[in-house]
Design a protein around this motif. Structure first.
Motif, PDB file in Angstrom:
ATOM      1  N   ALA A 137       0.833  -1.206   0.000  1.00 53.63           N
ATOM      2  CA  ALA A 137       0.000   0.000   0.000  1.00 53.63           C
ATOM      3  C   ALA A 137       0.867   1.255   0.000  1.00 53.63           C
ATOM      4  CB  ALA A 137      -0.902   0.014   1.225  1.00 53.63           C
ATOM      5  N   MET A 138       0.330   2.306  -0.606  1.00 49.91           N
ATOM      6  CA  MET A 138       0.936   3.639  -0.513  1.00 49.91           C
ATOM      7  C   MET A 138       0.240   4.339   0.652  1.00 49.91           C
ATOM      8  SD  MET A 138       3.218   4.042  -2.863  1.00 49.91           S
ATOM      9  CE  MET A 138       3.408   5.782  -3.070  1.00 49.91           C
ATOM     10  N   VAL A 139       1.034   4.809   1.618  1.00 48.12           N
ATOM     11  CA  VAL A 139       0.478   5.364   2.849  1.00 48.12           C
ATOM     12  C   VAL A 139       1.099   6.728   3.112  1.00 48.12           C
ATOM     13  CG1 VAL A 139       0.233   4.985   5.330  1.00 48.12           C
ATOM     14  CG2 VAL A 139       0.238   3.038   3.792  1.00 48.12           C
ATOM     15  N   LYS A 140       0.263   7.663   3.495  1.00 48.47           N
ATOM     16  CA  LYS A 140       0.753   8.974   3.929  1.00 48.47           C
ATOM     17  C   LYS A 140       1.030   8.838   5.418  1.00 48.47           C
ATOM     18  CE  LYS A 140      -0.443  13.827   3.406  1.00 48.47           C
ATOM     19  NZ  LYS A 140      -1.510  14.742   2.981  1.00 48.47           N
ATOM     20  N   ALA A 141       2.317   8.963   5.805  1.00 47.25           N
ATOM     21  CA  ALA A 141       2.699   8.692   7.200  1.00 47.25           C
ATOM     22  C   ALA A 141       3.832   9.614   7.639  1.00 47.25           C
ATOM     23  CB  ALA A 141       3.125   7.237   7.331  1.00 47.25           C
ATOM     24  N   GLU A 142       4.112   9.567   8.936  1.00 46.27           N
ATOM     25  CA  GLU A 142       5.165  10.390   9.533  1.00 46.27           C
ATOM     26  C   GLU A 142       6.507   9.657   9.596  1.00 46.27           C
ATOM     27  OE1 GLU A 142       4.815  13.634  10.709  1.00 46.27           O
ATOM     28  OE2 GLU A 142       2.887  13.525   9.685  1.00 46.27           O
ATOM     29  N   SER A 143       6.452   8.311   9.624  1.00 49.11           N
ATOM     30  CA  SER A 143       7.676   7.511   9.764  1.00 49.11           C
ATOM     31  C   SER A 143       7.387   6.094   9.285  1.00 49.11           C
ATOM     32  CB  SER A 143       8.122   7.478  11.227  1.00 49.11           C
ATOM     33  OG  SER A 143       7.140   6.830  12.014  1.00 49.11           O
ATOM     34  N   GLY A 144       8.413   5.259   9.273  1.00 51.41           N
ATOM     35  CA  GLY A 144       8.235   3.873   8.878  1.00 51.41           C
ATOM     36  C   GLY A 144       7.314   3.126   9.821  1.00 51.41           C
ATOM     37  N   ILE A 145       7.444   3.376  11.109  1.00 46.89           N
ATOM     38  CA  ILE A 145       6.586   2.690  12.092  1.00 46.89           C
ATOM     39  C   ILE A 145       5.142   3.177  11.964  1.00 46.89           C
ATOM     40  CG2 ILE A 145       7.010   4.257  14.026  1.00 46.89           C
ATOM     41  CD1 ILE A 145       6.731   0.473  14.320  1.00 46.89           C
ATOM     42  N   ASP A 146       4.951   4.434  11.649  1.00 51.67           N
ATOM     43  CA  ASP A 146       3.602   4.967  11.431  1.00 51.67           C
ATOM     44  C   ASP A 146       2.981   4.303  10.201  1.00 51.67           C
ATOM     45  OD1 ASP A 146       1.365   6.642  11.911  1.00 51.67           O
ATOM     46  OD2 ASP A 146       2.118   8.127  10.472  1.00 51.67           O
ATOM     47  N   CYS A 147       3.776   4.102   9.150  1.00 56.31           N
ATOM     48  CA  CYS A 147       3.319   3.397   7.951  1.00 56.31           C
ATOM     49  C   CYS A 147       2.870   1.983   8.319  1.00 56.31           C
ATOM     50  CB  CYS A 147       4.449   3.352   6.923  1.00 56.31           C
ATOM     51  SG  CYS A 147       4.131   2.326   5.480  1.00 56.31           S
TER      52      CYS A 147
END
Length: 183
Positions: free
Chosen positions: A134-144
């Protein structure tokens, strides 16, 4: 490269293998065979940095450790010892090291998990390996990772099993900033 040798309370830091062999010869309980001497020389010349232990008799060993320490004090204070952690850091996946790095934007995350599915015809359930990207809008890898797992938990059976974010079954890639995030 120096060698640290220890046999019970007898220890020494030497500059070469000949000094190490002389130290071992000074201990009456240790018999230096040509095979033992060759093995110590081979260990000293190799690229291996793990400590090596040699059996004297059942449950009695002496150890040899390679070190960059110049003095016994430096060695004792662990100023120049190559630890297993150093080797692990060299071989660790860079993605795991960047997992908590805050970098807002788009991430491509992929996860391999065990999904519970019903087998048609039998009505029984089984685990199936499932790959999800998935393509995810996130703050960091762990948030993704957290956003992907949260999304999947709402859509698959509760008995499905998700891997650790630090394991080999989760990968992420930073894709860049979104246009609406650029200032």
């Amino acid at each position: 490269m120096n060698l640290y040798l220890r046999y019970f309370d007898k220890e020494v830091l030497v500059n070469n293998v000949d000094e190490a062999i002389n130290f071992l010869n000074s201990i009456g309980e240790i018999v230096i065979t040509p095979e033992l001497e060759a093995d110590i020389r081979e260990y000293a010349a190799s690229d291996v940095f793990f400590p090596k232990r040699y059996k004297i008799r059942p449950r009695v060993y002496f150890i040899v450790i390679k070190t960059d320490a110049a003095t016994m004090l430096d060695f004792k204070e662990k100023k120049a010892v190559r630890s297993n952690n150093v080797e692990k850091e060299r071989t660790a996946a860079p993605a795991v090291m960047r997992l908590n790095e805050v970098r807002p934007g788009w991430y491509e995350g992929s996860i391999d998990f065990k999904r519970v599915q019903m087998v048609p015809g039998t009505g029984k359930f089984q685990y199936r390996d499932t790959h999800f990207v998935a393509m995810v809008k996130a703050e960091s890898g762990i948030d993704c990772y957290n956003k992907i797992v949260e999304h999947l938990r709402q859509r698959v059976d509760d008995r499905s099993q998700f891997p650790s974010s630090k394991g080999k079954n989760f990968k992420f890639r930073y894709m860049g900033l979104a246009k609406d995030m650029v200032k």
